[in-house]
Design a protein around this motif. Structure first.
Motif, short mmCIF file in Angstrom:
data_model
loop_
_atom_site.label_atom_id
_atom_site.label_comp_id
_atom_site.label_asym_id
_atom_site.label_seq_id
_atom_site.Cartn_x
_atom_site.Cartn_y
_atom_site.Cartn_z
N ALA A 1 0.96 -1.18 0.09
CA ALA A 1 -0.03 0.07 0.06
C ALA A 1 0.93 1.38 0.04
O ALA A 1 0.47 2.26 -0.84
N PHE A 2 1.84 1.38 0.79
CA PHE A 2 2.79 2.45 0.83
C PHE A 2 3.46 2.49 -0.42
O PHE A 2 3.74 3.81 -1.10
N ARG A 3 4.11 1.46 -1.01
CA ARG A 3 4.97 1.57 -2.20
C ARG A 3 4.06 2.13 -3.34
O ARG A 3 4.46 2.94 -4.33
N LEU A 4 2.75 1.68 -3.41
CA LEU A 4 1.79 2.20 -4.42
C LEU A 4 1.57 3.74 -4.23
O LEU A 4 1.69 4.26 -5.29
N LEU A 5 1.49 4.17 -3.24
CA LEU A 5 1.30 5.54 -2.82
C LEU A 5 2.49 6.38 -3.03
O LEU A 5 2.47 7.41 -3.77
N HIS A 6 3.50 5.87 -2.60
CA HIS A 6 4.84 6.46 -2.88
C HIS A 6 5.26 6.70 -4.48
O HIS A 6 5.65 7.58 -4.92
N HIS A 7 4.82 5.49 -5.01
CA HIS A 7 5.31 5.38 -6.41
C HIS A 7 4.55 6.55 -7.42
O HIS A 7 5.16 7.27 -8.13
N TRP A 8 3.28 6.79 -6.99
CA TRP A 8 2.41 7.74 -7.60
C TRP A 8 2.95 9.06 -7.22
O TRP A 8 2.87 10.05 -7.91
N LEU A 9 3.30 9.11 -5.83
CA LEU A 9 3.73 10.67 -5.53
C LEU A 9 4.95 11.04 -6.35
O LEU A 9 5.21 12.12 -6.75
#
Length: 325
Positions: free
Chosen positions: A295-303
């Protein structure tokens, strides 16, 4: 108060070099890096985090919405999120909501006010329409399967996890099967209820509402379930328990009152909590830690990039057969 130009002058390097050192960028010689940090110490330089955030348009803060911090399910998800947040230099802002709508909306308003860069939602009470209204304010990752909206989601297929456990019990000869759940509402709970009804009807068994035990979250709830089970005229011969903590409470109280597990009551927990292994509880291993990580990786990659390879990711569950079923 010293600024980066003062540091550059003191260290005998360029302003760009000072910026690279302070922001942790590579490709700076050890000699220059050391000179910058010595200058910072001498001039008592304090990095203005607010100015950095304004310049970058970022806070380096990610919000996490969850109902309870002390529940093993959510604790494991938080561990996964925290590991990745530390790796990428982010801080976490936790919103413990107790499934209260006002507190969940407060977290969404914080996102709208740009007090954080994104929000990870572990579980919630407000409907999906509420989240959809805030999608333009920042990325939101939901830890559940969502079909009606174009959300970022990382989820465990709780329907299939329940099906897997139910079919195992049916193969063992059980037909009188009940289950314990934390709450009746919410997408994951509805998926479990759907699996329960579908699988029992496959074998010609009518699901019984009185064999569904609600409000089962913690160890002590297992005792309550066993007390209710003992009082029933017609009892289920097997229980699916959506928390290993509750399953442990059931097994421990059963032993105390002389109920033989699994001969009189088979028990399958969920989570693969260490307590389940210690007590020999058959369980469905759910990848909570991995859920938090992804979940964090998905959010971070988008950011960082403004795009992702895929918006939805499903994680598998796995049945671990031990002594109680």
């Amino acid at each position: 108060m010293a600024n980066i130009r003062d540091l550059a002058k003191e260290a005998g390097v360029s302003v760009a070099t000072v910026s690279r050192v302070l922001n942790g960028y590579p490709y700076v010689s050890e000699e220059k890096r050391k000179a910058v940090w010595e200058a910072a110490q001498k001039l008592q330089y304090v990095k203005n985090i607010q100015a950095v955030h304004l310049a970058k348009g970022r806070t380096a803060i990610v919000g996490v919405m969850l109902p309870y911090i002390h529940h093993p399910y959510f604790s494991a998800v938080i561990e996964g999120i925290s590991k990745e947040a530390l790796r990428y230099g982010y801080q976490l802002l936790l919103f413990q909501t107790n499934y209260e709508v006002e507190r969940e909306l407060e977290a969404l308003e914080r996102l709208r006010m740009k007090q954080m860069d994104g929000l990870i939602v572990c579980s919630h009470e407000v409907d999906w329409e509420a989240f959809a209204a805030y999608q333009e304010d920042g990325p939101i990752v939901l830890c559940e399967q969502v079909e009606r909206y174009d959300f970022f989601t990382v989820y465990i297929d709780h329907y299939q996890a329940f099906v897997q456990a139910l079919r195992y019990l049916i193969k063992k000869g059980h037909r009188r099967i009940g289950y314990c759940i934390g709450r009746m509402t919410g997408p994951n709970s509805q998926a479990r209820a759907g699996a329960y009804q579908d699988v029992l009807r496959e074998v010609g068994v009518l699901p019984r509402r009185q064999w569904v035990f609600d409000g089962c979250l913690f160890l002590e709830d297992g005792k309550r379930v066993m007390e209710q089970w003992i009082a029933m005229e017609e009892r289920p011969s097997a229980l699916l328990v959506t928390s290993d903590q509750v399953a442990a409470g059931i097994v421990l109280h059963a032993r105390r009152i002389g109920v033989r597990i699994p001969d009189e009551l088979a028990v399958i927990g969920f989570d693969n909590d260490p307590l389940a292994e210690m007590l020999g509880i058959t369980t469905v291993a759910l990848p909570h830690f991995t859920l938090g990580e992804r979940a964090f990786r998905l959010l971070h990659h988008w950011l960082e990039t403004g795009r992702v390879a895929r918006k939805q990711e499903e994680l598998p569950a796995r049945l671990l057969v031990r002594d109680t079923a």
